[in-house]
Structure formats: structure tokens, C-alpha cells
Design a protein around this motif. Structure first.
Motif, PDB file in Angstrom:
ATOM      1  N   PRO A  79       0.794  -1.239   0.000  1.00 52.14           N
ATOM      2  CA  PRO A  79       0.000   0.000   0.000  1.00 52.14           C
ATOM      3  C   PRO A  79       0.819   1.279   0.000  1.00 52.14           C
ATOM      4  CG  PRO A  79      -0.198  -1.180   2.089  1.00 52.14           C
ATOM      5  CD  PRO A  79       0.452  -2.106   1.135  1.00 52.14           C
ATOM      6  N   SER A  80       2.105   1.214   0.361  1.00 56.70           N
ATOM      7  CA  SER A  80       2.948   2.410   0.308  1.00 56.70           C
ATOM      8  C   SER A  80       3.519   2.663  -1.077  1.00 56.70           C
ATOM      9  CB  SER A  80       4.101   2.300   1.313  1.00 56.70           C
ATOM     10  OG  SER A  80       3.622   2.366   2.636  1.00 56.70           O
ATOM     11  N   ALA A  81       3.261   1.761  -2.023  1.00 57.36           N
ATOM     12  CA  ALA A  81       3.828   1.873  -3.366  1.00 57.36           C
ATOM     13  C   ALA A  81       2.838   2.485  -4.346  1.00 57.36           C
ATOM     14  CB  ALA A  81       4.290   0.504  -3.853  1.00 57.36           C
ATOM     15  N   SER A  82       2.135   3.512  -3.921  1.00 57.50           N
ATOM     16  CA  SER A  82       1.117   4.102  -4.803  1.00 57.50           C
ATOM     17  C   SER A  82       1.738   4.719  -6.052  1.00 57.50           C
ATOM     18  CB  SER A  82       0.301   5.146  -4.038  1.00 57.50           C
ATOM     19  OG  SER A  82       1.146   6.163  -3.512  1.00 57.50           O
ATOM     20  N   GLY A  83       2.948   5.251  -5.945  1.00 55.37           N
ATOM     21  CA  GLY A  83       3.612   5.806  -7.114  1.00 55.37           C
ATOM     22  C   GLY A  83       3.904   4.734  -8.154  1.00 55.37           C
ATOM     23  N   LEU A  84       4.359   3.584  -7.704  1.00 57.69           N
ATOM     24  CA  LEU A  84       4.601   2.475  -8.618  1.00 57.69           C
ATOM     25  C   LEU A  84       3.288   1.957  -9.201  1.00 57.69           C
ATOM     26  CD1 LEU A  84       7.372   0.504  -6.670  1.00 57.69           C
ATOM     27  CD2 LEU A  84       7.663   1.868  -8.753  1.00 57.69           C
ATOM     28  N   ARG A  85       2.243   1.931  -8.378  1.00 62.04           N
ATOM     29  CA  ARG A  85       0.933   1.509  -8.881  1.00 62.04           C
ATOM     30  C   ARG A  85       0.463   2.431 -10.002  1.00 62.04           C
ATOM     31  NH1 ARG A  85      -3.828   2.631  -6.219  1.00 62.04           N
ATOM     32  NH2 ARG A  85      -2.911   4.715  -6.175  1.00 62.04           N
ATOM     33  N   ASP A  86       0.673   3.733  -9.831  1.00 65.70           N
ATOM     34  CA  ASP A  86       0.261   4.676 -10.872  1.00 65.70           C
ATOM     35  C   ASP A  86       1.062   4.472 -12.157  1.00 65.70           C
ATOM     36  OD1 ASP A  86      -1.512   5.690  -9.048  1.00 65.70           O
ATOM     37  OD2 ASP A  86      -0.287   7.443  -8.529  1.00 65.70           O
ATOM     38  N   LEU A  87       2.348   4.170 -12.029  1.00 69.60           N
ATOM     39  CA  LEU A  87       3.154   3.875 -13.208  1.00 69.60           C
ATOM     40  C   LEU A  87       2.669   2.602 -13.886  1.00 69.60           C
ATOM     41  CD1 LEU A  87       6.743   4.749 -11.904  1.00 69.60           C
ATOM     42  CD2 LEU A  87       5.495   5.940 -13.712  1.00 69.60           C
ATOM     43  N   TRP A  88       2.274   1.617 -13.103  1.00 76.28           N
ATOM     44  CA  TRP A  88       1.705   0.387 -13.648  1.00 76.28           C
ATOM     45  C   TRP A  88       0.423   0.696 -14.429  1.00 76.28           C
ATOM     46  CZ3 TRP A  88       2.598  -4.980 -13.646  1.00 76.28           C
ATOM     47  CH2 TRP A  88       1.479  -5.783 -13.953  1.00 76.28           C
ATOM     48  N   ASN A  89      -0.468   1.439 -13.816  1.00 79.47           N
ATOM     49  CA  ASN A  89      -1.744   1.743 -14.468  1.00 79.47           C
ATOM     50  C   ASN A  89      -1.551   2.557 -15.750  1.00 79.47           C
ATOM     51  OD1 ASN A  89      -3.217   0.353 -12.548  1.00 79.47           O
ATOM     52  ND2 ASN A  89      -3.726   2.181 -11.353  1.00 79.47           N
TER      53      ASN A  89
END
Length: 481
Positions: free
Chosen positions: A102-112
Motif C-alpha cells: 500500500p505504500s507503493a502508490s507511485g509504482l501503482r500509478d506507473l503500472w496503471n
């Protein structure tokens, strides 16, 4: 071997110069004249210590979720909720069975956004070790099972890189206090901890360089050393390269991170690389480390309060997100590929100290504008204990990490010299994780390359007074002593 007095004085100056900028950290580059950025840049980020990949890329449903929770009853990241894993979906919206911490929101946004791909169960396919030292050295050298090769894989990639025309002023960069092993044996690389510290500024302030009010005919240490290194011996040629390396950095407009940039040393290092790319100095390869991943005890999970691992993931994710955003805003993101890997993963089963011990297979992250993102690559064997048992309870490695790096070298860098870069490696086949360079090549926006002029570096008078020169040399010898 005999040395003349003049050669000895030159040697003391060279030694002092190297010590002033960090000893082994001083490597060499040419003079600072900007070159067009019509190529890709590979950034290799090494997470030293053994990243717990199962708590970064988390199983969130299916049988693997049950096995995961059984193995980590007090260390598992929740599948849902306020501190639950961030689901990773395909472009179609279908689930993958995995989520990010859950702390990897920046990486999640790059994934999306389609800029992040993940290679499952990656690592040292041909050499099993739980030694940090051995595993890191195998990866840095690019020779699993062999440590005596004498050069790093990044250095060999740089030395065999096609289409270099000699105008590159900063072809390779290591950001850190010491020369990265991956760049071992490259004389084209420059290593520095930070641009502001990469300068000859040891000793008395008034001796460092010419400043306003200096006596007529005075030249400081910086100007005098450059004048002394004008011969053709190995020492003098090395000194010339050192002087040019200092000028490359001094003439760039390196600045503090912009407002909103993450804080901390690692984020600052990412900003240094971002600026070095934007200056269009011909940067092809860059490398840096982020340590602190050896979480044998007190690892923490996710939630309110202090969680060590949660903070580390936030540090990683925020810096990578800011890095990509900065390059995207300046038009460079399409020509930068970042590889994030660790020497090995952690055990599936948590230990009794609230942490995880050394394991084997681990995810490798690849991000950039040319990445075929929002997809998993490689082969995932699952977490069934019967599958893990032959591997001593570890996630098995199913994809050789050199396969990932080889694809980036071939497709993005146009470097097909794989047998030289990775001796002993054969059978390369692309995973499809990045697009060919030509498939995304676009004219780059104009980036200002106006170099900052320093009055102290402009046409300074030479030291003609032998007594003044002798005093300066005596002072330099005292610094060395």
C-alpha cells in the motif's frame, strides 16, 4: 623506476586531487560540451540487502493467498482495506492475482499508466547462494558463480556500446561514494556522491582557486593542477582526465530538487541522474544503490505507526515516481529504462523475530516510456509448499536476470554483444518487456545546454613565479602527509 623531482610533485598533486574528491570515487570523463540525447539511457537500481519481494508484489487472491497467509500470519500484507495491497490489473481491467504494497502508490500509478512491468521469480538461475556478498558480486560482475573476471557488466556494456562518437561527455555515471562494481574497468565512467561535493575544495579556502581580490599572478590549486598535467605520461594523462571530469560537473547547472520532490539521500541521487540525462551529455548508463533491505527482524508490514519496511517501500516508490514524472515533463521518459533488482528475495515463511531470512527468487521491476507495461513476465510457480519444498522453502528462480538485462541491451541500446557483456550466458530470448528503440524514437524537445561559466575557470594567469609555485607544492605535500 626513478622519478624526477618534477614528476614527484605532479604525483603529489594528483594524489591530493583524487583525495579531495573522494579517492576511488574519482573516475574520468571528457570536457563539458553537450551532445544530443538521441539514444536510450539505462538506469540500474540495486536494492542491496535482499528485498522481500513477496511483501512488495503481494498475492491477493486464489490458492496462493492462502499459502501466503499461512506462511506469514503476522507479516502478511492485507488483501483489502485501508492498508491493503493495491490491486494490479491488466489493461483490460482483469485481475492478475497480485497487488503492490500500500505504500507503493507511485509504482501503482506507473503500472496503471502502462510504464511498469514486473518479471516474476527472477534472479540467479544458475547459481544458488544466500550470501549477500557473493550474490551481489555475481550480479555486479554479470558472471554468476565467477568472481575473478575483473570488470563489471555495465563497464563491458559501455565498452562495447555501438554508435558512440566520442562527443559523449558523460557516457556512464555511478551515483555513490565509491566506484560501483558494475562499472569496474571502465575509464569512461564518472562516479560521484553528489554534484555539490564533486570539487577540489579541501584545504585553505584562499588556496583553492582564484577569487576576487587575489594577488596579481596568483593561481589556485584548481588552476595550477590543470597546468601541470600537460604531458603524455600515464600519470599526466590520468590527471588530464580527472581535470576534465571536474569541469564536466562544474559547468552544469545542477540544482536542488524542485518543490514537491521527495526528501532523503536516495531521492536526491535520483534527481542527480534525472538532471544528468536532461543536460544531454550523452549519458548511456547510470547506476545507484538503495540499501537497507536485510529485514531479519522487526520488518513490519503496513499500517499506522512505525513500520520499517513500509517506510522503505515508500522511499523507493516516491523517488521512482518523481524521477519518471520529471523525465516525462522534459520529454526524456521515452528514452530512459530503469531496472530495479535485488540480490535475492526472502524466505516465504516468516521467522520468529518478526522478519524474513534470505531466500531466492524475487520480482524485478522494469519501468520507462518504452516498457510494455501493465503486464507480468516470466513464470510464476506459486506458493504451494510442495512446489517450494525442493527449493528449501524459497520462491524458485524461473527467469535468469541476465535475460531481462540482455533484452534491454539489445532492444534499447542496440548492443548485441551479449557474450562479452555476460560471459557464459547463452540462449537469450526476449520476454517482450520493452519495445525496440526505433519503435518509439521521436524528435526530442530542445533542452537548453547553456553551460554555467565560472569566473575562476576562465583564462587564469599561469604561475610564472617559481617561488610561488614551490610554496604551493609544499602546501600540497603537507595536505598529502
Amino acid at each position: 623506476m626513478t622519478l624526477t623531482r618534477r614528476e614527484f610533485l605532479k604525483g603529489t598533486c594528483a594524489t591530493a586531487a583524487a583525495g579531495a574528491v573522494g579517492g576511488p570515487a574519482l573516475l574520468f570523463a571528457d570536457s563539458a560540451i553537450a551532445a544530443p540525447n538521441g539514444h536510450d539511457t539505462v538506469v540500474h537500481l540495486f536494492l542491496r540487502g535482499g528485498l522481500d519481494g513477496l511483501n512488495l508484489v503481494v498475492p491477493i487472491d486464489g490458492a496462493d493467498r492462502g499459502f501466503y497467509e499461512q506462511a506469514r500470519p503476522n507479516l502478511a500484507i492485507a488483501a483489502t482495506g485501508a492498508y491493503g495491497a493495491l490491486p494490479l490489473t491488466l489493461a483490460s481491467g482483469a485481475g492478475t492475482g497480485f497487488g503492490l504494497h500500500p505504500s507503493a502508490s507511485g509504482l501503482r500509478d506507473l503500472w496503471n499508466a502502462g510504464h511498469l512491468g514486473i518479471v516474476h521469480a527472477c534472479g540467479l538461475l544458475t547459481s544458488v547462494t544466500r550470501s549477500h556478498f557473493d550474490a551481489q558480486l555475481y550480479i555486479d560482475l554479470g558472471t554468476p558463480g565467477q568472481q575473478g573476471i575483473g570488470s563489471g557488466w555495465l563497464a563491458r556494456a559501455m565498452n562495447t556500446q555501438p554508435n558512440l562518437n566520442g562527443a559523449e561527455k558523460l557516457p556512464a555515471l555511478g551515483v555513490g561514494a565509491r566506484q560501483p562494481v558494475g562499472l569496474l574497468a571502465s575509464v569512461q565512467a564518472l562516479t560521484m556522491a553528489s554534484p555539490s561535493d564533486f570539487a577540489l575544495n579541501a584545504g585553505a579556502w584562499s588556496w583553492q582557486t582564484v577569487r576576487a581580490g587575489a594577488p596579481t599572478g596568483f593561481a589556485g590549486v584548481n588552476e595550477t593542477l590543470a597546468a601541470l598535467w600537460n604531458g603524455s605520461t600515464a600519470l599526466e594523462l590520468g590527471g588530464q582526465r580527472a581535470d576534465r571530469a571536474l569541469k564536466v560537473i562544474a559547468q552544469q547547472t545542477y540544482s536542488a530538487p524542485p518543490t514537491g520532490w521527495p526528501t532523503g539521500a536516495f531521492a536526491q541521487q535520483m534527481w542527480t541522474i534525472a538532471q544528468s540525462i536532461q543536460f544531454n551529455l550523452g549519458l548511456h548508463y547510470a547506476t545507484l544503490d538503495l540499501g537497507g533491505w536485510d529485514t531479519h527482524d522487526g520488518q513490519g508490514t503496513a499500517g499506522s505507526g512505525y513500520h520499517y519496511y513500509q517506510n522503505k517501500i515508500a522511499e523507493l516508490s516516491q523517488a521512482l515516481s518523481a524521477f519518471y514524472a520529471a523525465l516525462d515533463a522534459s520529454g526524456h521518459a521515452g528514452r530512459v529504462t530503469v531496472v530495479v533488482q535485488s540480490e535475492f528475495g526472502r524466505r516465504v515463511r516468516a521467522n520468529a523475530n518478526g522478519g524474513t531470512d534470505h531466500g531466492y527468487g524475487n520480482p524485478v521491476l522494469v519501468l520507462g516510456g518504452a516498457v510494455n507495461g501493465r503486464r507480468f513476465y516470466g513464470s510464476w510457480s506459486g506458493l504451494d509448499p510442495e512446489i517450494l519444498s525442493p527449493h528449501f522453502g524459497d520462491v524458485p528462480v524461473t527467469t535468469d536476470h541476465r535475460r531481462v538485462l540482455s533484452e534491454i541491451l539489445v532492444k534499447r541500446m542496440g548492443n548485441a554483444n551479449l557474450s562479452t557483456v555476460f560471459p557464459g550466458y547463452s540462449g537469450y530470448a526476449p520476454l517482450g518487456i520493452v519495445r525496440d528503440f526505433g519503435a518509439v524514437a521521436k524528435p526530442m524537445p530542445g533542452i537548453s545546454t547553456e553551460l554555467r561559466a565560472r569566473s575562476a575557470m576562465a583564462a587564469q594567469p599561469r604561475v610564472e613565479d617559481p617561488d610561488l609555485l614551490e610554496r604551493l607544492m609544499r602546501y600540497m605535500r603537507e595536505l598529502v602527509d
